[in-house]
Design a protein around this motif. Sequence first.
Motif, mmCIF file in Angstrom:
data_model
loop_
_atom_site.group_PDB
_atom_site.id
_atom_site.type_symbol
_atom_site.label_atom_id
_atom_site.label_comp_id
_atom_site.label_asym_id
_atom_site.label_seq_id
_atom_site.Cartn_x
_atom_site.Cartn_y
_atom_site.Cartn_z
ATOM 1 N N LYS A 232 -45.600 71.305 -21.535
ATOM 2 C CA LYS A 232 -45.658 70.647 -20.224
ATOM 3 C C LYS A 232 -46.760 71.222 -19.342
ATOM 4 O O LYS A 232 -46.600 72.318 -18.765
ATOM 5 N N GLU A 233 -47.811 70.475 -19.197
ATOM 6 C CA GLU A 233 -48.935 70.914 -18.372
ATOM 7 C C GLU A 233 -48.436 71.318 -16.975
ATOM 8 O O GLU A 233 -47.697 70.573 -16.324
ATOM 9 N N GLY A 234 -48.812 72.528 -16.545
ATOM 10 C CA GLY A 234 -48.475 72.956 -15.190
ATOM 11 C C GLY A 234 -47.110 73.617 -15.023
ATOM 12 O O GLY A 234 -46.778 74.091 -13.939
ATOM 13 N N TRP A 235 -46.309 73.692 -16.095
ATOM 14 C CA TRP A 235 -44.962 74.275 -15.956
ATOM 15 C C TRP A 235 -45.049 75.774 -15.642
ATOM 16 O O TRP A 235 -45.825 76.507 -16.254
ATOM 17 N N THR A 236 -44.244 76.187 -14.672
ATOM 18 C CA THR A 236 -44.137 77.624 -14.384
ATOM 19 C C THR A 236 -42.665 77.948 -14.171
ATOM 20 O O THR A 236 -41.840 77.048 -13.975
ATOM 21 N N PHE A 237 -42.336 79.230 -14.179
ATOM 22 C CA PHE A 237 -40.946 79.657 -14.038
ATOM 23 C C PHE A 237 -40.888 80.810 -13.044
ATOM 24 O O PHE A 237 -41.524 81.842 -13.254
ATOM 25 N N THR A 238 -40.144 80.613 -11.976
ATOM 26 C CA THR A 238 -40.140 81.624 -10.903
ATOM 27 C C THR A 238 -38.753 82.203 -10.651
ATOM 28 O O THR A 238 -38.525 82.881 -9.656
ATOM 29 N N LEU B 291 -46.082 86.859 -15.693
ATOM 30 C CA LEU B 291 -46.503 85.991 -16.799
ATOM 31 C C LEU B 291 -45.883 84.604 -16.661
ATOM 32 O O LEU B 291 -46.555 83.587 -16.863
ATOM 33 N N LEU B 292 -44.598 84.550 -16.316
ATOM 34 C CA LEU B 292 -43.925 83.252 -16.209
ATOM 35 C C LEU B 292 -44.266 82.531 -14.907
ATOM 36 O O LEU B 292 -44.316 81.298 -14.864
ATOM 37 N N VAL B 293 -44.524 83.303 -13.853
ATOM 38 C CA VAL B 293 -44.945 82.685 -12.583
ATOM 39 C C VAL B 293 -46.285 81.954 -12.786
ATOM 40 O O VAL B 293 -46.524 80.902 -12.217
ATOM 41 N N ARG B 294 -47.148 82.528 -13.620
ATOM 42 C CA ARG B 294 -48.431 81.881 -13.931
ATOM 43 C C ARG B 294 -48.472 81.323 -15.356
ATOM 44 O O ARG B 294 -49.501 81.359 -16.020
ATOM 45 N N PHE B 295 -47.318 80.829 -15.813
ATOM 46 C CA PHE B 295 -47.258 80.345 -17.200
ATOM 47 C C PHE B 295 -48.100 79.088 -17.414
ATOM 48 O O PHE B 295 -48.450 78.758 -18.549
ATOM 49 N N ASP B 296 -48.440 78.408 -16.324
ATOM 50 C CA ASP B 296 -49.334 77.246 -16.449
ATOM 51 C C ASP B 296 -50.632 77.626 -17.169
ATOM 52 O O ASP B 296 -51.167 76.826 -17.947
ATOM 53 N N ASN B 297 -51.107 78.856 -16.933
ATOM 54 C CA ASN B 297 -52.330 79.314 -17.616
ATOM 55 C C ASN B 297 -52.130 79.404 -19.124
ATOM 56 O O ASN B 297 -52.995 79.019 -19.905
ATOM 57 N N VAL B 298 -50.975 79.962 -19.531
ATOM 58 C CA VAL B 298 -50.686 80.116 -20.957
ATOM 59 C C VAL B 298 -50.576 78.734 -21.608
ATOM 60 O O VAL B 298 -51.100 78.492 -22.702
ATOM 61 N N ILE B 299 -49.907 77.812 -20.891
ATOM 62 C CA ILE B 299 -49.729 76.455 -21.421
ATOM 63 C C ILE B 299 -51.081 75.744 -21.601
ATOM 64 O O ILE B 299 -51.334 75.126 -22.642
ATOM 65 N N ALA B 300 -51.941 75.893 -20.619
ATOM 66 C CA ALA B 300 -53.269 75.265 -20.726
ATOM 67 C C ALA B 300 -54.020 75.801 -21.947
ATOM 68 O O ALA B 300 -54.661 75.042 -22.698
ATOM 69 N N PHE B 301 -53.926 77.103 -22.151
ATOM 70 C CA PHE B 301 -54.594 77.761 -23.275
ATOM 71 C C PHE B 301 -53.945 77.292 -24.601
ATOM 72 O O PHE B 301 -54.644 76.941 -25.557
ATOM 73 N N TYR B 302 -52.629 77.223 -24.611
ATOM 74 C CA TYR B 302 -51.893 76.745 -25.796
ATOM 75 C C TYR B 302 -52.335 75.324 -26.163
ATOM 76 O O TYR B 302 -52.604 75.009 -27.323
ATOM 77 N N ARG B 303 -52.424 74.458 -25.134
ATOM 78 C CA ARG B 303 -52.775 73.061 -25.388
ATOM 79 C C ARG B 303 -54.220 72.884 -25.856
ATOM 80 O O ARG B 303 -54.570 71.832 -26.397
#
Length: 331
Positions: free
Chosen positions: A61-67, A78-90
């Motif tokens: 999910k593009e942009g998903w984060t967990f706070t 890491l989870l607060v900025r998980f959108d970065n990891v997701i973008a890299f994964y995609r």
Amino acid sequence: MLELTSRSFSSVIQQLEGSLRDAVCVFYLVLRGLDTIEDDPTLSVDRKIPLLRDFYNLIEKEGWTFTENGPDEKDRHLLVRFDNVIAFYRSLEMHYRNVISDITRDMGAGMAKFCNRSMQDVNSVAEWEEYCHYVAGLVGIGLTQLFVQSGLETALELNGDTRLSNSMGLFLQKVNIIRDYREDVDVNRVFWPREVWSLYAESIGDFRATQARNPARQCLNHLITDALKHVPDVFHYLSLLSNRSIFQFCAIPQVMAIATLALCYDNGQVFEQNVKIRKGLAVRMIIDSVDMASVERIFAQQLAILAAKIIPASADVPVHATKQALQKAIP
Ligand code: PS7
Ligand code: MN
Ligand code: MN
Ligand code: MN
């Protein structure tokens, strides 16, 4: 993010070759995110279980984060900025994404299964191995698939024999669980299998008392003996690798693990604090872990240190078993 979150894997990941480097980095960060949810005591079980089980979908999910992690969770950021990891994964090639997705799904389901039974702990050695399979054996199996996908490793046995890949993870995870006794018990997390500790104490927390040092050390030695049975598989796996950067990536954590076991063997300090190998020893072993021959030498050295701590006169079953396990492990 990798350098912020990884205590031991950051440098060995960064020295990997080609596209494998990014794939393993993302794999690490995704699993670290999943583990941050598993480890958080402030998340209720009802909230945690669906998150663990659904995590492999969330990483799409593009942009998903967990706070929602508690403020004390060390990898909260890491989870607060998980959108970065997701973008890299995609951005990864599909063959890498599929491996990461499948392993994340299976690990999340396994973590949920164990978190579900909450206070029931890990009962048998078989269950201990099942838990270790979910959180570490699967990492070994997934990494092996990434190595083969990268084209840098071609040995057919590597991919076909998930037993060997599983053992690579089991050895690391068992050592982690053995070493972290005090840290885990202090926050009410019990990973030592009841089948073993109940031979030595009424309650796992009893080992913390200084009067209980003798049974505590016997129990510790029993679990170390169990972990040693994976060493032949570890050697077999490492001997199948042909790429130097992959070899070092795989071998260095195993070398740290064997040195940690040697240090922990019969060591009452495990019940007081987190026992760590000296920085100088770690650095020297990393530099020396260049090929199979040098890794075998380091293992033999560390196993000799462990063997020297076995109390020779003792006829305890674990002592006999330890000697047998060492015989099989020494290359
Ligand atoms: C993808 C490199 C090399 C074939 C985050 C590497 C936590 C021992 O629990 O923080 O916080 O006390 O020290 C690593 C096999 C997994 C197993 C597992 C992913 C080796 C999430 C390592 C690491 C397979 C579940 C240490 C398993 O974490 O412990 C990549 C070959 C993550 C490997 C966890 C533990 C890792 C662990 P904790 P740590
Ligand atoms: Mn965990
Ligand atoms: Mn953890
Ligand atoms: Mn741990």
